[in-house]
Scaffold this motif. Structure first.
Motif, PDB file in Angstrom:
ATOM      1  N   ARG A   5       0.843  -1.204   0.000  1.00 26.48           N
ATOM      2  CA  ARG A   5       0.000   0.000   0.000  1.00 26.48           C
ATOM      3  C   ARG A   5       0.869   1.241   0.000  1.00 26.48           C
ATOM      4  O   ARG A   5       1.963   1.235   0.557  1.00 26.48           O
ATOM      5  N   PHE A   7       0.852   5.395   1.010  1.00 30.00           N
ATOM      6  CA  PHE A   7       0.184   6.380   1.855  1.00 30.00           C
ATOM      7  C   PHE A   7       0.847   7.732   1.618  1.00 30.00           C
ATOM      8  O   PHE A   7       2.050   7.876   1.826  1.00 30.00           O
ATOM      9  N   GLU A  75      -5.509  -2.766   8.096  1.00 28.90           N
ATOM     10  CA  GLU A  75      -6.671  -1.878   8.201  1.00 28.90           C
ATOM     11  C   GLU A  75      -6.517  -0.857   9.322  1.00 28.90           C
ATOM     12  O   GLU A  75      -6.843   0.316   9.154  1.00 28.90           O
ATOM     13  N   ALA A  78      -4.041   1.720   8.138  1.00 26.61           N
ATOM     14  CA  ALA A  78      -4.642   2.610   7.139  1.00 26.61           C
ATOM     15  C   ALA A  78      -5.517   3.663   7.806  1.00 26.61           C
ATOM     16  O   ALA A  78      -5.526   4.825   7.392  1.00 26.61           O
ATOM     17  N   GLN A  79      -6.249   3.299   8.851  1.00 27.45           N
ATOM     18  CA  GLN A  79      -7.080   4.261   9.566  1.00 27.45           C
ATOM     19  C   GLN A  79      -6.214   5.322  10.233  1.00 27.45           C
ATOM     20  O   GLN A  79      -6.521   6.509  10.174  1.00 27.45           O
ATOM     21  N   MET A  82      -4.694   7.629   7.516  1.00 30.46           N
ATOM     22  CA  MET A  82      -5.686   8.511   6.899  1.00 30.46           C
ATOM     23  C   MET A  82      -5.890   9.761   7.768  1.00 30.46           C
ATOM     24  O   MET A  82      -5.971  10.865   7.261  1.00 30.46           O
ATOM     25  N   ARG A  83      -5.929   9.579   9.057  1.00 33.63           N
ATOM     26  CA  ARG A  83      -6.090  10.740   9.952  1.00 33.63           C
ATOM     27  C   ARG A  83      -4.867  11.630   9.883  1.00 33.63           C
ATOM     28  O   ARG A  83      -4.980  12.852   9.937  1.00 33.63           O
TER      29      ARG A  83
END
Length: 86
Positions: A5, A7, A75, A78-79, A82-83
């Motif tokens: 992934r 980011f 997951e 990723a949370q 994202m913040r």
């Protein structure tokens, strides 16, 4: 299981901190590899230009591990990312 992934808007330093809060530890003090029971993550970082002269930091993480452990870690990471990145 393997998953890669990307980011944007997060530094590698912060990504390492997030992975450590999820139970990982650096393989050594200078390593870009984070290890834990059931999963590992290899980090790399680059600058990208998504539009015109705008530059963003992008961290790519290659996750490996058993499916039951790795899925929730990816997951949750990723949370958190994202913040941090907006």
């Amino acid at each position: 299981m393997e998953e890669t992934r990307e980011f944007r808007g997060i530094s590698k330093r912060l990504a390492v901190q997030y992975l450590e809060t999820l139970g990982g530890e650096r393989a050594d003090e200078v390593s870009d590899r984070i290890e834990s029971d059931g999963w590992t993550a290899e980090l790399s970082e680059r600058t990208v230009n998504p539009v015109g002269s705008i530059t963003l930091n992008e961290v790519r993480i290659h996750f490996e591990g058993d499916e039951s452990t790795l899925g929730p870690v990816v997951e949750r990471f990723a949370q958190k990312a994202m913040r941090a990145g907006g």
